[in-house]
Scaffold this active site. Structure first.
Site, PDB file in Angstrom:
ATOM      1  N   SER A 198      18.538  57.678  13.070  1.00 46.37           N
ATOM      2  CA  SER A 198      19.237  58.086  11.861  1.00 46.37           C
ATOM      3  C   SER A 198      20.713  58.305  12.197  1.00 46.37           C
ATOM      4  O   SER A 198      21.043  58.813  13.268  1.00 46.37           O
ATOM      5  CB  SER A 198      18.654  59.388  11.317  1.00 46.37           C
ATOM      6  OG  SER A 198      17.292  59.230  10.983  1.00 46.37           O
ATOM      7  N   THR A 218      19.034  61.177   8.197  1.00 44.58           N
ATOM      8  CA  THR A 218      20.185  61.202   7.294  1.00 44.58           C
ATOM      9  C   THR A 218      19.762  61.687   5.917  1.00 44.58           C
ATOM     10  O   THR A 218      20.533  62.360   5.220  1.00 44.58           O
ATOM     11  CB  THR A 218      20.821  59.814   7.211  1.00 44.58           C
ATOM     12  OG1 THR A 218      21.055  59.324   8.538  1.00 44.58           O
ATOM     13  CG2 THR A 218      22.142  59.857   6.459  1.00 44.58           C
ATOM     14  N   ALA A 219      18.541  61.363   5.518  1.00 48.87           N
ATOM     15  CA  ALA A 219      18.028  61.828   4.227  1.00 48.87           C
ATOM     16  C   ALA A 219      18.052  63.346   4.145  1.00 48.87           C
ATOM     17  O   ALA A 219      18.398  63.928   3.107  1.00 48.87           O
ATOM     18  CB  ALA A 219      16.614  61.299   4.007  1.00 48.87           C
ATOM     19  N   HIS A 266      12.507  54.216   3.071  1.00 49.15           N
ATOM     20  CA  HIS A 266      11.675  53.023   3.191  1.00 49.15           C
ATOM     21  C   HIS A 266      11.163  52.574   1.818  1.00 49.15           C
ATOM     22  O   HIS A 266      11.835  52.757   0.811  1.00 49.15           O
ATOM     23  CB  HIS A 266      10.549  53.244   4.199  1.00 49.15           C
ATOM     24  CG  HIS A 266      11.034  53.727   5.543  1.00 49.15           C
ATOM     25  ND1 HIS A 266      12.117  53.173   6.193  1.00 49.15           N
ATOM     26  CD2 HIS A 266      10.621  54.744   6.338  1.00 49.15           C
ATOM     27  CE1 HIS A 266      12.329  53.804   7.331  1.00 49.15           C
ATOM     28  NE2 HIS A 266      11.439  54.762   7.441  1.00 49.15           N
TER      29      HIS A 266
END
Length: 267
Positions: free
Chosen positions: A55, A103-104, A141
Site C-alpha cells: 500500500s 491506503t484505504a 479490489h
C-alpha cells in the site's frame, strides 16, 4: 533467490502476466508469494520480501528499506476505494477497513475523521456491512464494482474525495524493491515488470483470461473493467504527476496519522 510477492487480484495478475507465462525473464531466479495487501505490508515492514506490492500508505514505514518502482503502481484516476453502507445508515460510526497500513485506511481517516476504524480482512468487509456488524466498510479490489449485489449503497468514493482535495490521482498500491539488492538490480527488475505489462497489453485477451482467475467471481467483462481502472497510464509510467501524488499522500499521513517522514527514492 529473489522473494517476489503480490496480491492475488486481477490487476496484479495482469501486470505479472508476462513474467508468469515465461515471456519475460527476471534478472535472477525467484520464488513467488501471493497474499492480501495488508499481509504484504507487514512482511515488508520486517524487510522479508525482495520485491513486493505494498500500500502507498505503508511506504512511510519502509522508506529507508525499499526503492519505489516507477511502473506497477495502482492509482485511481478520480476514483478509488468505496465506502459502502446499508440503505438505512445515514452517518456511519464504525467503518471496516482492510488493515492499518492500507491506503484505504488512511484515506478513511482523512475523509471521515469522526468514524472509528475497525480492521477486517478485505474479503470479509462486504459481508460484515451487509450483516450489520459494522455501519460501513471500505472496499478495495473487485468489491468496488460488486457491492450493489449485496443491496448496499455508496457513501463516498475516496478517490473522488482525494481528487477534489488535491487535484491528483489516488496512489493506492506501489511495487517496491529492497534497497539492499542495489540500485542496478532494482532498475533491472523494474524494467522486467515494465516488459511484463507491455506483454500483457499486446496479448490482452489471454492476459485478461489469466487475470480473471484471480477476480473472485467477476465475469470477463467485469475483469476487464477492473483491470482498466487500475492498470492505467500511471501503472505503465508513474511520471511526475504520480510521484507528486505519492509525496502528497505521505505528507498527509505524517500530518494526520503521525507516520514517519518519508522521502521516496524512485527507480
Amino acid at each position: 533467490m529473489l522473494k517476489i510477492a503480490h496480491s492475488p487480484d486481477a490487476d496484479d495478475a495482469y501486470m505479472f502476466y508476462g513474467i508468469a507465462v515465461g515471456a519475460v525473464k527476471l534478472p535472477a531466479p525467484f520464488v513467488e508469494f501471493l497474499s492480501d495487501i495488508e499481509t504484504l505490508n507487514r512482511l515488508a515492514l520486517e524487510e522479508l520480501l525482495d520485491v513486493t506490492a505494498i500500500s502507498a500508505h505503508a511506504l512511510a514505514y519502509i522508506c529507508n528499506k525499499y526503492f519505489v518502482m516507477s511502473v506497477g503502481a495502482s492509482m485511481g484516476d478520480g476514483y478509488g476505494p468505496v465506502v459502502v453502507a446499508r440503505s438505512e445508515v445515514a452517518e456511519p460510526k464504525y467503518v471496516a477497513v482492510p488493515g492499518r497500513f492500507t491506503t484505504a485506511a488512511l484515506l478513511t481517516r482523512l475523509a471521515l475523521p469522526r468514524a472509528r476504524a475497525v480492521e477486517l480482512p478485505f474479503d470479509k468487509i462486504l459481508n460484515a456491512v451487509a450483516a450489520g456488524i459494522v455501519d460501513a466498510g471500505v472496499l478495495i479490489h473487485e468489491g468496488q464494482i460488486t457491492y450493489e449485489r449485496y443491496g448496499l449503497k455508496k457513501v463516498l468514493d475516496l478517490g473522488e474525495w482525494w481528487r477534489q482535495e488535491t487535484g491528483l490521482p489516488t496512489p493506492l498500491g506501489l511495487d517496491v524493491v529492497r534497497k539492499a539488492l542495489g540500485r542496478e538490480m532494482a532498475e533491472r527488475i523494474t524494467e522486467a515488470l515494465r516488459e511484463s505489462i507491455q506483454y500483457a497489453d499486446s496479448h490482452r485477451e489471454e492476459a485478461l483470461r489469466y487475470a480473471q482467475k484471480f477476480a473472485r467471481g467477476l465475469s470477463l467483462e467485469e475483469t476487464a473493467r477492473f483491470v482498466n481502472m487500475y492498470v492505467n497510464k500511471y501503472t505503465r509510467d508513474m511520471g511526475e504527476v504520480g510521484r507528486r501524488a505519492v509525496r502528497e499522500l505521505l505528507e498527509r499521513a505524517r500530518e494526520a496519522a503521525g507516520a514517519p517522514d518519508c522521502f521516496p527514492e524512485f527507480v
